[in-house]
Design a protein around this motif. Structure first.
Motif, PDB file in Angstrom:
ATOM      1  N   GLY A   1       3.487 -28.489 115.554  1.00 52.06           N
ATOM      2  CA  GLY A   1       1.978 -28.981 114.784  1.00 52.06           C
ATOM      3  C   GLY A   1       1.413 -27.692 114.461  1.00 52.06           C
ATOM      4  N   VAL A   2       2.325 -26.477 113.780  1.00 56.88           N
ATOM      5  CA  VAL A   2       1.614 -25.569 113.031  1.00 56.88           C
ATOM      6  C   VAL A   2       1.341 -25.806 111.604  1.00 56.88           C
ATOM      7  CG1 VAL A   2       1.935 -23.078 112.306  1.00 56.88           C
ATOM      8  CG2 VAL A   2       2.957 -23.635 114.512  1.00 56.88           C
ATOM      9  N   LYS A   3       0.121 -25.510 111.176  1.00 60.73           N
ATOM     10  CA  LYS A   3      -0.610 -25.989 110.155  1.00 60.73           C
ATOM     11  C   LYS A   3      -0.004 -25.136 108.812  1.00 60.73           C
ATOM     12  CE  LYS A   3      -4.789 -28.181 111.276  1.00 60.73           C
ATOM     13  NZ  LYS A   3      -6.115 -28.333 111.245  1.00 60.73           N
ATOM     14  N   ALA A   4       0.480 -25.681 107.686  1.00 57.92           N
ATOM     15  CA  ALA A   4       0.923 -25.022 106.589  1.00 57.92           C
ATOM     16  C   ALA A   4       0.195 -25.660 105.355  1.00 57.92           C
ATOM     17  CB  ALA A   4       2.466 -25.141 106.348  1.00 57.92           C
ATOM     18  N   GLU A   5      -0.909 -25.322 104.849  1.00 59.93           N
ATOM     19  CA  GLU A   5      -1.426 -25.818 104.011  1.00 59.93           C
ATOM     20  C   GLU A   5      -1.357 -25.114 102.545  1.00 59.93           C
ATOM     21  OE1 GLU A   5      -5.431 -25.115 105.653  1.00 59.93           O
ATOM     22  OE2 GLU A   5      -5.668 -27.327 106.468  1.00 59.93           O
ATOM     23  N   TYR A   6      -0.417 -24.156 102.506  1.00 60.92           N
ATOM     24  CA  TYR A   6       0.077 -23.522 101.315  1.00 60.92           C
ATOM     25  C   TYR A   6       1.316 -24.112 100.716  1.00 60.92           C
ATOM     26  CZ  TYR A   6       2.732 -21.424 105.052  1.00 60.92           C
ATOM     27  OH  TYR A   6       3.711 -21.122 105.586  1.00 60.92           O
ATOM     28  N   SER A   7       1.462 -23.606  99.697  1.00 66.39           N
ATOM     29  CA  SER A   7       2.859 -23.950  98.769  1.00 66.39           C
ATOM     30  C   SER A   7       3.716 -22.711  98.407  1.00 66.39           C
ATOM     31  CB  SER A   7       2.363 -24.743  97.505  1.00 66.39           C
ATOM     32  OG  SER A   7       1.450 -26.144  97.689  1.00 66.39           O
ATOM     33  N   PHE A   8       4.716 -22.965  98.647  1.00 66.29           N
ATOM     34  CA  PHE A   8       5.792 -21.819  98.054  1.00 66.29           C
ATOM     35  C   PHE A   8       5.587 -21.795  96.300  1.00 66.29           C
ATOM     36  CE2 PHE A   8       8.478 -23.471 102.048  1.00 66.29           C
ATOM     37  CZ  PHE A   8       7.844 -22.676 102.618  1.00 66.29           C
TER      38      PHE A   8
END
Length: 435
Positions: free
Chosen positions: A80-87
């Protein structure tokens, strides 16, 4: 890598593959004699995926089954680690001359010969318990992502780590000579090291008090760790930086300009992209004493509403294996701007003081707040502008922001050292405690 990326694109929103292949060798001398020869060739691959705003991660040092490798990353989404960014999509990077093919000609036998020459020169004129490590490393990095970024870089370095140890004490004058051109260490540099050792070989006792302290490159990571912590985007997000609200304010002496310069390919290790594939650039963090910027990776940049500054590296304050780590904000190429004094001129400016050549316990103190309390290892004592010996059982303590307000002068030369390339910095009115 391309096949794995295509597989990942079918089951997640975004994917990134990081490949690292370091090839290193060392020759180790103790007390003037060859002690060991080591070499290491290994490669590894790390996979980051983003699906439904969550981060998945896996790594391997031996890719045998792509499906299992990908499944491991998918399974880690359950964390459940959030990743709200984009590569990022990164292209058209500046070309850097960061790799000298001559390093491929550096053999272990040649390193043994060169280390033996250095050992013979030092032992002929000192009573030191000498350690020397000759090294070379060639590193290949490749980054692919599902947005279309396809980057690779090759770097190489060789050089020496030399420790001229005072008999019986364990402390010594440590130097790193990182070379872009193999075997370019000059006899003059070795002679200066010998001279400094002989001037400081006598033990002297001192009284506690406030005095001038010359922070040598070998001790500079004491200050660097705390500056990096205070200007790191993670510290800003977690509200643990004491300078969080000080952008545009003068926080240290106007003699201090602290910056990161990954594009300087006159030295080893230059990088045109970070470990997330973001283009790098020179960036002033402190300019003439004024705080100008914090540094960001993709994750904390997004959390704080700004762009990454190209400081997402698979590293930490304590180092680490890049394959096993996810990127975080990290200063890869920190520097202090040069001053106009030679080392000899800085010493001559000291009426009474300590040359902090190395430290024990650099982690001691409240790093996020900038506090430090370190043992000298070694500390050279100066009276009336002359080195008269070395001290034992002495501590130097302070706060990095207070210390850097007391800068008197900065050396006019950069030296390779742990954590960057630094000049010596002379500060006034620093607390020194003797046993």
């Amino acid at each position: 890598m391309e096949k794995l990326l295509e597989m990942a694109k079918k089951v997640c929103d975004q994917a990134e593959i990081y490949y690292n292949e370091p090839n290193s060798s060392e020759v180790i001398f103790q007390k003037g004699e060859l002690h060991d020869i080591e070499s290491q060739l290994q490669s590894g691959m790390a996979l980051r995926i983003i699906k439904d705003g969550k981060l998945g991660f896996s790594y391997t040092k031996n890719l045998i089954d792509r499906e299992e490798f990908l499944q491991n990353a998918l399974d880690s989404l359950k964390g459940g680690v959030k990743a709200e960014y984009s590569f990022p999509l990164t292209k058209d990077l500046p070309k850097l001359s960061t790799y000298n093919p001559r390093i491929e000609e550096v053999s272990s036998s040649k390193m043994v010969d060169e280390c033996q020459k250095i050992a013979d020169a030092i032992l002929a004129k000192t009573n030191a318990e000498l350690e020397i490590v000759g090294y070379k490393e060639i590193n290949n990095i490749k980054i692919l992502n599902s947005i279309g970024t396809d980057l690779q870089g090759k770097s190489g370095t060789n050089g020496y780590w030399i420790n001229v140890i005072y008999p019986g004490g364990g402390a010594g004058l440590e130097r790193v000579y990182d070379e872009k051109t193999p075997f370019s260490l000059s006899q003059d540099e070795v002679s200066k090291l010998i001279e400094l050792y002989n001037k400081s070989s006598k033990e002297v006792n001192i009284q506690s008090g406030k005095m001038k302290v010359l922070y040598m490159p070998g001790s500079m990571y004491t200050l660097l760790w705390r500056l990096s912590s205070g200007t790191n985007a993670q510290s800003i997000f977690e509200d643990v930086s004491p300078i969080k609200k000080d952008i545009g304010k003068k926080i240290v002496s106007e003699l201090i300009t602290f910056y990161d310069d990954p594009l300087d390919d006159s030295v080893t290790g230059a990088r045109s992209f970070d470990d997330e594939g973001v283009q790098t650039k020179r960036m002033n963090i402190i300019e003439k004493g004024v705080l100008r910027s914090f540094f960001y990776d993709l994750n904390y940049g997004k959390k704080l509403g700004v762009q990454s500054t190209g400081h997402g590296y698979r590293s930490s304050m304590w180092g680490g294996d890049p394959i096993t780590m996810t990127p975080s904000p990290h200063l890869g190429h920190p520097r202090f701007e040069l001053g106009n004094k030679s080392f000899e001129e800085l010493v001559a400016m000291m009426d009474t003081g300590i040359i902090l050549d190395g430290v024990m316990g650099a982690h001691s103190g409240n790093i996020p707040n900038g506090d430090y309390s370190v043992g000298v290892s070694p500390g050279l004592y100066v009276e009336k502008g002359e080195i008269v010996g070395r001290v034992k059982d002495v501590m130097v303590a302070g706060n990095v922001y207070d210390t850097l307000k007391k800068v008197i002068a900065i050396e006019n030369k950069l030296h390779s050292c742990w954590g960057g390339i630094m000049p010596a910095i002379l500060c006034n009115d620093i607390s020194v405690s003797a046993k």
